[in-house]
Design a protein around this motif. Structure first.
Motif, PDB file in Angstrom:
ATOM      1  N   GLU A 191      23.180  11.984 -11.039  1.00 29.21           N
ATOM      2  CA  GLU A 191      22.197  12.163 -12.107  1.00 29.21           C
ATOM      3  C   GLU A 191      21.037  11.185 -11.955  1.00 29.21           C
ATOM      4  OE1 GLU A 191      24.614  11.652 -15.524  1.00 29.21           O
ATOM      5  OE2 GLU A 191      25.441  13.693 -15.464  1.00 29.21           O
ATOM      6  N   LEU A 192      21.345   9.961 -11.567  1.00 29.14           N
ATOM      7  CA  LEU A 192      20.293   8.977 -11.339  1.00 29.14           C
ATOM      8  C   LEU A 192      19.406   9.410 -10.174  1.00 29.14           C
ATOM      9  CD1 LEU A 192      19.009   6.236 -11.981  1.00 29.14           C
ATOM     10  CD2 LEU A 192      20.683   5.183 -10.422  1.00 29.14           C
ATOM     11  N   GLY A 193      20.019   9.909  -9.106  1.00 30.07           N
ATOM     12  CA  GLY A 193      19.257  10.380  -7.963  1.00 30.07           C
ATOM     13  C   GLY A 193      18.357  11.553  -8.303  1.00 30.07           C
ATOM     14  N   ASP A 194      18.858  12.459  -9.135  1.00 37.46           N
ATOM     15  CA  ASP A 194      18.045  13.613  -9.548  1.00 37.46           C
ATOM     16  C   ASP A 194      16.820  13.172 -10.351  1.00 37.46           C
ATOM     17  OD1 ASP A 194      19.839  15.285  -8.317  1.00 37.46           O
ATOM     18  OD2 ASP A 194      20.906  15.838 -10.161  1.00 37.46           O
ATOM     19  N   TRP A 195      16.985  12.131 -11.159  1.00 36.13           N
ATOM     20  CA  TRP A 195      15.852  11.614 -11.934  1.00 36.13           C
ATOM     21  C   TRP A 195      14.883  10.838 -11.045  1.00 36.13           C
ATOM     22  CZ3 TRP A 195      13.822   6.804 -12.870  1.00 36.13           C
ATOM     23  CH2 TRP A 195      12.916   6.704 -13.923  1.00 36.13           C
ATOM     24  N   ALA A 196      15.432  10.059 -10.122  1.00 41.87           N
ATOM     25  CA  ALA A 196      14.602   9.161  -9.315  1.00 41.87           C
ATOM     26  C   ALA A 196      13.833   9.896  -8.224  1.00 41.87           C
ATOM     27  CB  ALA A 196      15.481   8.083  -8.690  1.00 41.87           C
ATOM     28  N   GLY A 197      14.417  10.949  -7.673  1.00 46.46           N
ATOM     29  CA  GLY A 197      13.815  11.646  -6.542  1.00 46.46           C
ATOM     30  C   GLY A 197      12.377  12.085  -6.774  1.00 46.46           C
ATOM     31  N   ARG A 219       0.829  -1.208   0.000  1.00 45.00           N
ATOM     32  CA  ARG A 219       0.000   0.000   0.000  1.00 45.00           C
ATOM     33  C   ARG A 219       0.863   1.256   0.000  1.00 45.00           C
ATOM     34  NH1 ARG A 219      -2.960  -3.070   3.832  1.00 45.00           N
ATOM     35  NH2 ARG A 219      -1.987  -1.904   5.533  1.00 45.00           N
ATOM     36  N   GLU A 220       1.950   1.233   0.753  1.00 43.45           N
ATOM     37  CA  GLU A 220       2.825   2.401   0.853  1.00 43.45           C
ATOM     38  C   GLU A 220       3.513   2.723  -0.476  1.00 43.45           C
ATOM     39  OE1 GLU A 220       3.724   4.473   3.762  1.00 43.45           O
ATOM     40  OE2 GLU A 220       1.708   3.683   4.117  1.00 43.45           O
ATOM     41  N   LEU A 221       3.710   1.708  -1.310  1.00 44.40           N
ATOM     42  CA  LEU A 221       4.465   1.911  -2.550  1.00 44.40           C
ATOM     43  C   LEU A 221       3.610   2.396  -3.710  1.00 44.40           C
ATOM     44  CD1 LEU A 221       6.887  -1.170  -2.549  1.00 44.40           C
ATOM     45  CD2 LEU A 221       7.233   1.109  -1.594  1.00 44.40           C
ATOM     46  N   THR A 222       2.313   2.519  -3.508  1.00 40.37           N
ATOM     47  CA  THR A 222       1.443   2.882  -4.630  1.00 40.37           C
ATOM     48  C   THR A 222       1.685   4.304  -5.125  1.00 40.37           C
ATOM     49  OG1 THR A 222      -0.303   3.504  -3.055  1.00 40.37           O
ATOM     50  CG2 THR A 222      -0.371   1.264  -3.975  1.00 40.37           C
ATOM     51  N   ASP A 223       2.256   5.167  -4.304  1.00 41.96           N
ATOM     52  CA  ASP A 223       2.500   6.550  -4.720  1.00 41.96           C
ATOM     53  C   ASP A 223       3.843   6.736  -5.427  1.00 41.96           C
ATOM     54  OD1 ASP A 223       0.079   7.417  -3.717  1.00 41.96           O
ATOM     55  OD2 ASP A 223       0.909   7.918  -1.740  1.00 41.96           O
ATOM     56  N   CYS A 224       4.629   5.680  -5.540  1.00 43.93           N
ATOM     57  CA  CYS A 224       5.937   5.756  -6.200  1.00 43.93           C
ATOM     58  C   CYS A 224       5.819   5.274  -7.648  1.00 43.93           C
ATOM     59  CB  CYS A 224       6.957   4.881  -5.470  1.00 43.93           C
ATOM     60  SG  CYS A 224       7.189   5.307  -3.735  1.00 43.93           S
ATOM     61  N   ALA A 225       6.744   5.716  -8.472  1.00 41.56           N
ATOM     62  CA  ALA A 225       6.801   5.195  -9.842  1.00 41.56           C
ATOM     63  C   ALA A 225       6.996   3.682  -9.788  1.00 41.56           C
ATOM     64  CB  ALA A 225       7.947   5.851 -10.597  1.00 41.56           C
ATOM     65  N   VAL A 281      18.447   6.770  -4.235  1.00 39.66           N
ATOM     66  CA  VAL A 281      19.584   6.087  -4.860  1.00 39.66           C
ATOM     67  C   VAL A 281      20.746   6.074  -3.873  1.00 39.66           C
ATOM     68  CG1 VAL A 281      21.286   6.199  -6.721  1.00 39.66           C
ATOM     69  CG2 VAL A 281      18.877   6.693  -7.185  1.00 39.66           C
ATOM     70  N   SER A 282      21.434   4.949  -3.796  1.00 43.25           N
ATOM     71  CA  SER A 282      22.561   4.807  -2.878  1.00 43.25           C
ATOM     72  C   SER A 282      23.645   3.957  -3.535  1.00 43.25           C
ATOM     73  CB  SER A 282      22.102   4.140  -1.573  1.00 43.25           C
ATOM     74  OG  SER A 282      23.191   3.877  -0.713  1.00 43.25           O
ATOM     75  N   LEU A 283      24.885   4.396  -3.396  1.00 42.24           N
ATOM     76  CA  LEU A 283      26.046   3.654  -3.895  1.00 42.24           C
ATOM     77  C   LEU A 283      26.742   2.989  -2.713  1.00 42.24           C
ATOM     78  CD1 LEU A 283      28.128   2.906  -6.120  1.00 42.24           C
ATOM     79  CD2 LEU A 283      29.249   5.095  -5.646  1.00 42.24           C
ATOM     80  N   GLN A 284      26.818   1.662  -2.744  1.00 40.06           N
ATOM     81  CA  GLN A 284      27.458   0.908  -1.672  1.00 40.06           C
ATOM     82  C   GLN A 284      28.425  -0.100  -2.282  1.00 40.06           C
ATOM     83  OE1 GLN A 284      24.752  -0.588   1.380  1.00 40.06           O
ATOM     84  NE2 GLN A 284      23.152   0.729   0.578  1.00 40.06           N
ATOM     85  N   GLY A 285      29.698   0.182  -2.147  1.00 42.91           N
ATOM     86  CA  GLY A 285      30.689  -0.703  -2.744  1.00 42.91           C
ATOM     87  C   GLY A 285      30.526  -0.745  -4.252  1.00 42.91           C
ATOM     88  N   ARG A 286      30.265  -1.930  -4.801  1.00 40.36           N
ATOM     89  CA  ARG A 286      30.085  -2.090  -6.247  1.00 40.36           C
ATOM     90  C   ARG A 286      28.622  -2.041  -6.659  1.00 40.36           C
ATOM     91  NH1 ARG A 286      31.979  -6.957  -8.894  1.00 40.36           N
ATOM     92  NH2 ARG A 286      30.967  -8.062  -7.181  1.00 40.36           N
ATOM     93  N   LYS A 287      27.720  -1.714  -5.723  1.00 45.06           N
ATOM     94  CA  LYS A 287      26.289  -1.760  -6.026  1.00 45.06           C
ATOM     95  C   LYS A 287      25.655  -0.373  -5.954  1.00 45.06           C
ATOM     96  CE  LYS A 287      25.662  -6.524  -4.407  1.00 45.06           C
ATOM     97  NZ  LYS A 287      24.988  -7.404  -3.433  1.00 45.06           N
ATOM     98  N   ILE A 288      24.841  -0.079  -6.960  1.00 39.44           N
ATOM     99  CA  ILE A 288      24.021   1.125  -6.973  1.00 39.44           C
ATOM    100  C   ILE A 288      22.583   0.681  -6.731  1.00 39.44           C
ATOM    101  CG2 ILE A 288      23.223   3.117  -8.278  1.00 39.44           C
ATOM    102  CD1 ILE A 288      25.765   2.859  -9.979  1.00 39.44           C
ATOM    103  N   TYR A 289      22.008   1.089  -5.606  1.00 36.57           N
ATOM    104  CA  TYR A 289      20.657   0.711  -5.249  1.00 36.57           C
ATOM    105  C   TYR A 289      19.671   1.800  -5.647  1.00 36.57           C
ATOM    106  CZ  TYR A 289      22.504  -3.049  -2.318  1.00 36.57           C
ATOM    107  OH  TYR A 289      23.123  -4.174  -1.863  1.00 36.57           O
ATOM    108  N   ALA A 290      18.537   1.394  -6.197  1.00 35.18           N
ATOM    109  CA  ALA A 290      17.404   2.279  -6.442  1.00 35.18           C
ATOM    110  C   ALA A 290      16.228   1.703  -5.648  1.00 35.18           C
ATOM    111  CB  ALA A 290      17.069   2.355  -7.925  1.00 35.18           C
ATOM    112  N   VAL A 291      15.778   2.464  -4.643  1.00 35.78           N
ATOM    113  CA  VAL A 291      14.817   1.945  -3.666  1.00 35.78           C
ATOM    114  C   VAL A 291      13.656   2.934  -3.519  1.00 35.78           C
ATOM    115  CG1 VAL A 291      14.508   1.205  -1.266  1.00 35.78           C
ATOM    116  CG2 VAL A 291      16.697   0.802  -2.431  1.00 35.78           C
TER     117      VAL A 291
END
Length: 273
Positions: free
Chosen positions: A169-175, A118-124, A181-191
């Protein structure tokens, strides 16, 4: 151990990777070999050792789990989390998929799952985010594109080839679309923004009646968890340390690598006594 048995105990929620447990590459063993701590392997993957903590940290964690409601709070999927064998009894509660799943005695709570949806319905939608990731990621530095629990996406990248501007740039688009967006080690997360560890941990605190919550984490995906806690700790390494992130009730530790995990557990145990 059930929620009833832990009623009234303080709650300690901690990220796992690079906070309590460490890959060989992240151990940060800078001391002479003869002075290096003894290590305990707590995870294997494809028949090989993958994650470690010091033997001292293992003892501290077992004692902490006996005194407090200890909650692993991880961005890992349930399958990835279940590879980890932490010292002490199995955690009665755990948070996986960055808050997407609240585990009770190892099983995902269906009431919490419905709440998250239910909480995620307002996100893309996730499909829109994945399409954008595939369109913008360069095969020259992209190693893998993955989806976690049909809730969020991440890229595994070659950090040496990743452009310095890509994550911003990804964060600016996703926000504006409700994603972080978060960069952790070798992983870029989009949450999705509503998908947080803090919300799931707050629900556990409600169920257990924990009067106080302590927290630890090293990445921007842990910042909401730390901010919501009564007190917390961040290691001297990681995304939060690198960005200078701080808060009045958060102790920024000097220790880096596996030594930071040991210090976090020592501090949490002192508070739980």
């Amino acid at each position: 151990m059930t929620g009833t048995e832990t009623a009234g105990a303080v709650l300690v929620a901690s990220d796992l990777d690079r906070t309590l447990i460490y890959s060989a590459a992240a151990l940060g063993l800078t001391m002479p070999d003869r002075d290096a701590p003894r290590l305990l392997c707590v995870e294997t993957y494809e028949h090989r050792p993958l994650s470690y903590m010091t033997e001292t940290a293992a003892g501290l964690l077992a004692e902490l789990a006996a005194r407090a409601v200890f909650v692993p709070a991880t961005t890992r999927t349930r399958e990835q989390y279940q590879r980890v064998r932490l010292p002490g009894p199995p955690a009665a509660y755990a948070v996986c998929a960055n808050g997407g799943h609240l585990l009770v005695d190892g099983e995902s709570d269906p009431v919490w799952q419905a709440h998250v949806r239910r909480e995620l319905t307002d996100c893309a939608p996730l499909d829109e985010m994945r399409a954008h990731l595939r369109h913008t990621a360069d095969p020259g530095w992209l190693l893998k594109e993955r989806v976690a629990e049909e809730l969020f996406a991440y890229l595994v990248v070659d950090r040496d080839r990743l452009p310095d501007t890509y994550v911003k740039e990804l964060g600016d688009w996703a926000g504006p679309r409700g994603w972080t967006v978060s960069l952790q080690g070798r992983k870029i997360y989009a949450v999705p923004r509503p998908l947080t560890k803090s919300a799931a941990v707050a629900e556990i605190a409600r169920r257990t009646g924990a009067p106080v919550t302590y927290a630890a984490g090293d990445s921007l995906l842990d910042s909401d968890l730390l901010l919501a806690a009564d007190h917390g700790w961040r290691p001297g390494h990681g995304e939060l340390a690198d960005s200078g992130w701080d808060a009045a009730h958060i102790t920024a530790l000097e220790e880096r690598g596996v030594a930071a995990g040991e210090r976090i557990l020592r501090e949490a145990l002192r508070r739980a006594r």
